[in-house]
Design a protein around this motif. Structure first.
Motif, PDB file in Angstrom:
ATOM      1  N   ASP A 297       5.493  -8.788  -0.764  1.00 17.42           N
ATOM      2  CA  ASP A 297       6.692  -8.031  -0.403  1.00 17.42           C
ATOM      3  C   ASP A 297       6.417  -6.539  -0.573  1.00 17.42           C
ATOM      4  OD1 ASP A 297       8.706 -10.216   0.039  1.00 17.42           O
ATOM      5  OD2 ASP A 297       8.107 -10.698  -2.013  1.00 17.42           O
TER       6      ASP A 297
ATOM      7  N   VAL B  85       7.189  -2.639  -0.572  1.00 20.43           N
ATOM      8  CA  VAL B  85       8.288  -1.686  -0.738  1.00 20.43           C
ATOM      9  C   VAL B  85       7.991  -0.407   0.031  1.00 20.43           C
ATOM     10  CG1 VAL B  85       9.694  -0.406  -2.408  1.00 20.43           C
ATOM     11  CG2 VAL B  85       8.700  -2.612  -3.043  1.00 20.43           C
TER      12      VAL B  85
ATOM     13  N   SER C 220      14.278  -4.088  -5.311  1.00 24.51           N
ATOM     14  CA  SER C 220      13.011  -4.764  -5.595  1.00 24.51           C
ATOM     15  C   SER C 220      13.125  -5.637  -6.844  1.00 24.51           C
ATOM     16  CB  SER C 220      11.892  -3.736  -5.791  1.00 24.51           C
ATOM     17  OG  SER C 220      11.665  -3.002  -4.615  1.00 24.51           O
TER      18      SER C 220
ATOM     19  N   ILE D  90       6.622  -5.174  -4.363  1.00 29.08           N
ATOM     20  CA  ILE D  90       7.641  -5.518  -5.366  1.00 29.08           C
ATOM     21  C   ILE D  90       6.963  -5.866  -6.685  1.00 29.08           C
ATOM     22  CG2 ILE D  90       9.314  -7.311  -5.991  1.00 29.08           C
ATOM     23  CD1 ILE D  90      10.417  -7.205  -3.225  1.00 29.08           C
TER      24      ILE D  90
END
Length: 753
Positions: free
Chosen positions: A378, A380, A447, A392
């Protein structure tokens, strides 16, 4: 992968069940307590506490080995694994002793008597508690945990057993005589009597209690000790009331500062479960970092109220969020479908499906690699030039202090179960992480939220810790108060619904209306799912905590049925437990010949004492239903414990001193809203009152239609009517009231002044 994991979990569960069903079982197999059932397949010939065991000991003239613990106790599990599952140790116990197991949560009266003995001879206590008794149930030797082997520092459990058995054979008469002397000394030491000419403690005990806490406060990390550090909700109750007495004074300001600082430190610490909500039992270090991982209902209940009080006083949404976090955990993991609340979750669990041994904290801790695998995909912030993308995982690990080698000090890991693991703890603020990583605060918060959810989902795949499915009346009373107070402070009626559901469960399942007696515990059978009720009657804390809950429930619902039941229970508590000669409530009712002594609890510890809670209840009920004799009973409680309140009130009985602030808030403040509680104008008035921190208030709704139980009990309510058909507020002192108002803003001004 998920299918294979489910198969492993199922296979391991079936193997354990088959092993359990084919293993030989002792007399504990027919008990209902989860703790006793955990020991039902030990090679020890255990007996439950009762006449069968006592008669065997007397007939065979054998000493009794009494082992006391509870099902979610880590060191109880350790001693079982090391000693009680050992065939050789079981043989020694079976040959020389009559062995009895007691669940301290079922029989707090038995636990209290023998823990007092252990503390007297050793200077400390804890569980598992190990005590040796004569056949007449008199203690002569005891301790807590014993290791399985001798060491340089202490003898192992087998050596202790052989030595006690040898002394019993060779010095029998001397031990019996000594045990009688011990019991007499204990009785003389624990007897709380009313000194002749004793008076109420002075108001200075409130100041002295504040000073004791102030002097012990850890200004760097919060809390009132070094380590281990325990949540102390009764301390917060007292300090918030000191603040409310004089908010602008130095003492009031400092009381508030110490409380808010500690509550924030706890919420940010590892004692708080950042992934699955709720609080662990205590911190093993001074930083609130590495906890003892069990979760107890009584902690959730009391801390919920502490955080709600903090929110009301400060207006800081952080504290409201933590209170809601606790209630999310209890609703999800400690709630029975019939309405009651379960008592606890274990500290220990299997690290992986199919493992043979449990580890403490296995369900809750993480390696850095595990977190990175879950969160590294993931992004950011995308890569810029040669830099790596920010994920994240990066944000999460920075915020929660995650380290590649683990963040648990070896000093906090005696069994090496947490090596390489991380206990999440907030190391930086959202703004600090945002500045360091060049992100917005929203990006950081989002997050963290996504990261917590992913870790939560992953954690649900792990073998879960044991849950103790006892539904204990007293602890349910504490939790009902938590939900009722949340309904008031957060104006969320779903919390009221949950509180009332639990209260009705106790009313219908754990209260016998024909005998007018409470039962201590309900059980949810873990194999067949059936609910049943235990045979043990309620203790003083069951009555006191439930009465307190009903008072809170009334101020959330304004259903007078809860006040009526509270009055009935107070009458029963007075009948069963009150000491007519010296005052004060015994913890247990009379009539049990197998209980060496009835004791009066004089310590506000992990749970407040029944005497402290009763002092609150008596003062409030006296004002609500005009029972002056109950206020006099509260005065007798203060006189009885005056020496303790004046010398060590802040450390030993902060809840009692908090009740003393209520007693001294004279004339007492009553807020009466005349109106229909289902109507919007009445609701607006109630929300106004409940938004203000007024810990020593009495809030009453004067129903404008139909019969009113309170109006029939309290003559001064009758003239307080609504004006022009509108909801009307009266702010009173001993029912001498200010001018009525139908204006919410004017009501707020009156409350502020």
């Amino acid at each position: 992968r998920k299918f294979m994991l489910q198969c492993c979990v199922r296979r391991a569960f079936v193997q354990r069940m088959m092993a359990s069903s084919t293993a030989r079982k002792n007399r504990l197999a027919t008990e209902k307590s989860p703790y006793l059932l955990q020991h039902a397949t030990n090679p020890v010939n255990w007996y439950p506490w009762g006449d069968e065991a006592f008669e065997k000991a007397r007939k065979e003239n054998k000493p009794i080995f009494l082992s006391v613990g509870y099902s979610t106790c880590h060191w109880c599990h350790v001693m079982e694994r090391e000693s009680f599952e050992n065939e050789d140790i079981g043989a020694i116990l079976n040959e020389h002793f009559v062995s009895i197991k007691v669940d301290r949560e079922e029989r707090p009266d038995v636990d209290k008597v023998y823990m007092t003995f252990v503390q007297a001879i050793s200077g400390g206590g804890g569980w598992p508690m190990s005590v040796w008794l004569t056949p007449q149930l008199k203690p002569f030797y005891g301790g807590t945990y014993f290791p399985p082997k001798d060491s340089f520092f202490r003898p192992g459990f087998p050596s202790v057993l052989r030595n006690v058995a040898k002394q019993w054979r060779e010095q029998h008469d001397q031990i019996v005589e000594q045990s009688t002397t011990i019991v007499k000394a204990l009785q003389d030491n624990i007897t709380v009597t009313m000194p002749e000419g004793a008076e109420l403690p002075s108001r200075d005990c409130i100041h002295q209690s504040f000073r004791q806490l102030h002097d012990r406060f850890d200004a760097e990390h919060g809390g009132f000790s070094k380590s281990p550090k325990f949540p102390q909700p009764t301390t917060f109750n007292f300090l918030f009331r000191v603040y409310a007495m004089d908010p602008s004074s130095g003492k009031g300001i400092r009381s508030l500062e110490m409380s808010l600082f500690t509550l924030k430190a706890m919420a940010n610490g590892g004692i708080h479960d950042h992934v699955a909500q709720g609080f662990h039992r205590y911190s093993t270090d001074q930083f609130w970092h590495v906890p003892h991982f069990e979760k107890m209902l009584y902690d959730q209940a009391q801390l919920c109220i502490s955080y709600l009080d903090a929110y009301q006083v400060s207006g800081d949404e952080f504290f409201a969020d933590i209170a809601q976090d606790i209630l999310t955990y209890v609703s999800r993991d400690l709630s029975d479908e019939e309405g009651g609340f379960y008592s606890a979750e274990d500290a220990d669990s299997y690290p992986n499906p199919g493992d043979a041994h449990k580890h403490e904290g296995a369900f809750c801790v993480w390696t850095a690699e595990e977190i990175d695998q879950l969160l590294h995909s993931d992004t950011v912030k995308p890569a810029v030039g040669a830099s790596k993308p920010l994920t994240i995982s990066d944000v999460f690990c920075e915020y929660y202090g995650v380290k590649q080698s683990g963040n648990v000090s070896p000093d906090q890991d005696p069994h090496k179960e947490l090596t390489g693991q991380n206990v999440l703890i907030v190391r930086h603020s959202v703004s600090e992480v945002a500045e360091k990583m060049k992100l917005s605060e929203k990006e950081v918060s989002d997050s963290l939220r996504v990261g917590r959810q992913k870790l939560f989902d992953e954690r649900q795949k792990r073998p879960k810790p044991h849950r103790d499915n006892k539904i204990i009346t007293s602890w349910n009373g504490l939790m009902i108060s938590g939900y009722a107070r949340a309904a008031q402070v957060l104006a969320d009626m779903s919390y009221l619904d949950r509180a009332e559901k639990a209260a009705r469960y106790i009313q219908h399942q754990l209260f016998d209306s024909s005998t007018r007696r409470l039962k201590r515990i309900g059980y949810r059978d873990q194999e067949i799912g059936q609910l049943s009720v235990g045979n043990v009657g309620g203790f003083a804390d069951d009555y006191a905590y439930l009465i307190s809950a009903l008072l809170d429930l009334y101020e959330a619902s304004f259903n007078e049925e809860w006040i009526k039941w509270a009055v009935e229970l107070q009458e029963i508590q007075n009948e069963l437990f009150w000491d007519e000669k010296h005052g004060g409530y015994y913890g247990a009712a009379s009539g049990d010949d197998n209980l060496l002594m009835r004791m009066k609890e004089d310590q506000d510890g992990a749970e407040p004492s029944a005497n402290s809670v009763s002092a609150h209840n008596l003062i409030k009920l006296a004002a609500v239903v005009d029972r002056k004799e109950w206020r006099e009973k509260a005065e007798k409680l203060f006189i009885l414990f005056s020496d303790r309140m004046e010398k060590i009130g802040g450390l030993a009985v902060p809840e009692m001193v908090a009740a003393f602030t209520l007693y001294h808030d004279t004339p007492m403040q009553q807020i009466v809203i005349a109106g229909d509680p289902t109507q919007d104008d009445t609701q607006a008035m109630l929300r106004c009152v409940q938004s203000v921190f007024l810990p020593n208030k009495i809030l009453i709704v004067r129903h404008t239609s139909g019969d009113s139980y309170l109006a029939s009990q309290l003559q001064s309510l009758k003239p307080l009517q609504s004006v022009d058909g509108k909801a009307t507020a009266y702010v009173c002192k001993d029912f001498t009231c200010s001018l009525p108002t139908t204006d919410v803003s004017k009501l707020r001004q009156q409350l502020s002044s």
